[in-house]
Design an enzyme around this catalytic site. Structure first.
Site, PDB file in Angstrom:
ATOM      1  N   VAL A 530     -38.603 -16.451  69.012  1.00  0.00           N
ATOM      2  CA  VAL A 530     -37.616 -15.479  69.497  1.00  0.00           C
ATOM      3  C   VAL A 530     -37.606 -14.370  68.436  1.00  0.00           C
ATOM      4  CG1 VAL A 530     -35.216 -15.084  70.152  1.00  0.00           C
ATOM      5  CG2 VAL A 530     -36.286 -17.299  70.615  1.00  0.00           C
ATOM      6  N   PRO A 531     -38.381 -13.293  68.640  1.00  0.00           N
ATOM      7  CA  PRO A 531     -38.727 -12.371  67.555  1.00  0.00           C
ATOM      8  C   PRO A 531     -37.633 -11.379  67.185  1.00  0.00           C
ATOM      9  CG  PRO A 531     -39.774 -11.656  69.589  1.00  0.00           C
ATOM     10  CD  PRO A 531     -39.093 -12.977  69.893  1.00  0.00           C
ATOM     11  N   CYS A 532     -36.583 -11.874  66.560  1.00  0.00           N
ATOM     12  CA  CYS A 532     -35.491 -11.009  66.154  1.00  0.00           C
ATOM     13  C   CYS A 532     -35.914 -10.026  65.068  1.00  0.00           C
ATOM     14  CB  CYS A 532     -34.295 -11.840  65.690  1.00  0.00           C
ATOM     15  SG  CYS A 532     -34.673 -12.997  64.353  1.00  0.00           S
ATOM     16  N   HIS A 533     -37.069 -10.264  64.437  1.00  0.00           N
ATOM     17  CA  HIS A 533     -37.530  -9.340  63.388  1.00  0.00           C
ATOM     18  C   HIS A 533     -37.909  -7.980  63.970  1.00  0.00           C
ATOM     19  CE1 HIS A 533     -41.316 -11.192  64.873  1.00  0.00           C
ATOM     20  NE2 HIS A 533     -41.863 -10.027  64.569  1.00  0.00           N
TER      21      HIS A 533
END
Length: 561
Positions: A530-533
């Site tokens: 889950v690419p919150c970056h």
């Protein structure tokens, strides 16, 4: 690549138009909703929400409970009698034509897609997110999700990953396995998934027989005058990439799920042949196997009821009378009992749970570690347990925790206990027990081992340049409806781009909820998957990141190269 958002061209998910008259005529309206594009510059995918207008606000205010109907493969919503039956029972009624289907087909074709095809059926999970968000924004506090065939498979897996997004699930002949012989279900599936799909994703590998559609359509003596451009007699070609996604999803389901909401599975009492025409096409399931449906239903957890309809066709709601009325009456009565049209039942105090990950739970116990030469550590799966794997990466050790169904938590750390504390109470396992290295085989002897193998391979592919690989791995997190939707929206941010927190809130369906969107990033337990970056501040600075700004800069730089 530039740090552009798909909303530089058009916002989403938003209504492309206001509600307009629908092809079903009086009482029905449709609204087109736009979704974020997968890649910068791509056309925005469209879905179509249909509503039965008399059911929505009969007394001037929204009915508390709504039904959302989701169609099957080579299908769309053309069931006005279903809408009216639910309306008569006190529910608001909506139906979704997913991207690439029915009312949404032409936009998909114009964008270069194949009819009914997507690269991964996980895309339809976002279709459901946006549709449910629109229904809740219309003022309905409770949703009953009603999925048929392929829609039943999608609804099942979506509900498993978002247990608070809807309140009950009704499945009409869900497609839980391939109704073919063992050779096609096994070796042929493996060949298509591992060889054909990666190299020739759009190669036609099959289709559907015309017999069921011919018995339904009014031009050949049936009762239903559906649009043959949207639902042709011969169906649409099945492409390799789509087929592989279906089979992966079915395999995950058949390893066992634990649905956390009341679920009703409806099915016919008999399977009919789907290989040739016969006089029982509309009194048996002559598309799928009822034995496979029953077997799949038994793997969904303890909150599942079966409703067997004698003489039911594949779509129970299209069976000749009086059988279809029996299905509608029984399924609606079940819904009234579990999720009344007046709104949800109030749970007992002991049934409520905190929304804070890790609150009130004992620490997870990890046994003594032993690693393999390739840097992976596998663990035993017992009742209520989970497993973990450590993958070496250029940014440091990356730990993944998974249960039998999905990744629960992941991140750049060597402290498994610290990572496990990020898991929500309702998902937190009791123990992580490592196996000896020689037991961590590539054969994936347990469901969780299979998830871990897929997840570890996705991480390796990511660092080899396949930045979308982590998006294919199932993830389960738990929180309130908006945060669940926000996490799913994060999985649609294309690699090589960034969104601001404002753009993220807009994509997640709540433009004003910028702080809540930021909180969804900070509470995300499944980093990379889950690419919150990929979410940054509006001034262009990178903002915060659980694993440090240096690592966030490394990831964004790698993806932009």
């Amino acid at each position: 690549m530039t740090n552009a958002s798909p909303h530089d061209t058009a916002p989403g998910p938003v209504a492309a138009e206001t509600w307009v008259p629908d092809v079903l005529g009086d009482g029905f309206e449709q609204e087109t909703l736009l979704l974020p594009a997968l890649h910068e510059g791509d056309p925005l995918p469209e879905i179509t929400l249909v509503r039965y207008t008399p059911s929505v606000k009969p007394d001037g205010s929204p009915r508390p409970a709504a039904v959302l109907y989701v169609h099957g493969f080579c299908d769309y919503f053309f069931h006005p009698h279903v809408a009216k039956a639910w309306s008569d029972a006190g529910y608001a009624f909506y139906a979704l034509d997913m991207r690439g289907y029915g009312r949404s087909l032409q936009a998909h074709l114009d964008a270069g897609g194949d009819p009914n095809m997507v690269d991964s059926i996980a895309r339809h999970g976002h279709d459901l997110d946006v549709a449910c968000a629109a229904i809740r924004e219309a003022g309905h506090s409770t949703i009953v999700l009603n999925g048929h065939s392929l829609g039943g498979l999608i609804a099942t897996m979506w509900t498993e990953s978002r247990p608070t997004s809807v309140d009950a699930l009704i499945l009409n002949s869900p497609w839980y396995d391939l109704a073919e012989n063992a050779f096609l279900r096994g070796p042929v599936t493996h060949l298509i998934s591992t060889v054909v799909a990666p190299n020739l994703p759009r190669l036609a590998v099959g289709g559907v027989k015309p017999y069921y559609h011919r018995h339904l359509h009014s031009s050949l003596g049936g009762e239903w005058d559906f649009n043959l451009n949207w639902k042709p007699m011969e169906g649409f070609p099945v492409r390799a990439e789509w087929f592989a996604s279906i089979r992966r999803t079915q395999a995950r389901l058949n390893k066992g799920l634990t649905l956390r909401i009341p679920t009703l599975v409806g099915l016919s009492n008999r399977t009919g042949s789907n290989k040739h025409d016969h006089d029982q096409v509309l009194s048996t399931d002559s598309v799928l196997s009822v034995e496979q449906i029953r077997a799949g239903a038994e793997k969904l957890g303890p909150l599942v009821d079966l409703c067997v309809i004698d003489g039911g066709a594949h779509d129970l709601a299209l069976t000749p009378e009086p059988v279809r009325s029996e299905w509608l009456q029984k399924s609606i009565a079940w819904a009234v009992d579990h999720v009344p049209p007046t709104g949800p039942k109030v749970p007992d105090a002991e049934e409520s749970s905190s929304d804070t990950p890790g609150a009130g739970q004992p620490s997870i116990v990890v046994s003594a570690a032993s690693s393999t030469d390739h840097g992976m550590v596998s663990v035993h799966i017992g009742p209520g347990d989970a497993s973990f794997v450590t993958v070496p990466t250029p940014d440091g050790p990356f730990v993944i925790i998974a249960n039998d169904d999905a990744v629960l938590a992941s991140g750049w750390t060597d402290d498994v206990n610290e990572l496990a504390e990020l898991i929500h109470d309702t998902l937190k396992p009791n123990q992580l027990d490592e196996l000896a290295s020689d037991e961590a085989t590539a054969d994936a002897a347990t469901p969780a081992a299979g998830i871990l193998r897929d997840a570890a391979q996705a991480v390796s592919k990511y660092y080899a340049g396949d930045f979308q690989a982590p998006a294919e791995v199932p993830v389960t997190q738990h929180s309130g409806p908006f945060r669940m939707q926000a996490w799913d929206t994060l999985r649609t941010v294309p690699a090589g781009t960034t969104w601001t927190y404002t753009e993220f809130a807009l994509n997640a369906g709540r433009p004003a909820a910028v702080r809540a969107a930021a909180a969804a990033c900070s509470s995300n337990a499944a980093a990379l998957f889950v690419p919150c970056h990929r979410i940054v501040k509006s001034d262009g600075s990178h903002g915060g990141f659980r694993y440090g700004l240096g690592l966030k800069e490394s990831l964004l730089g790698r993806e932009a190269a």
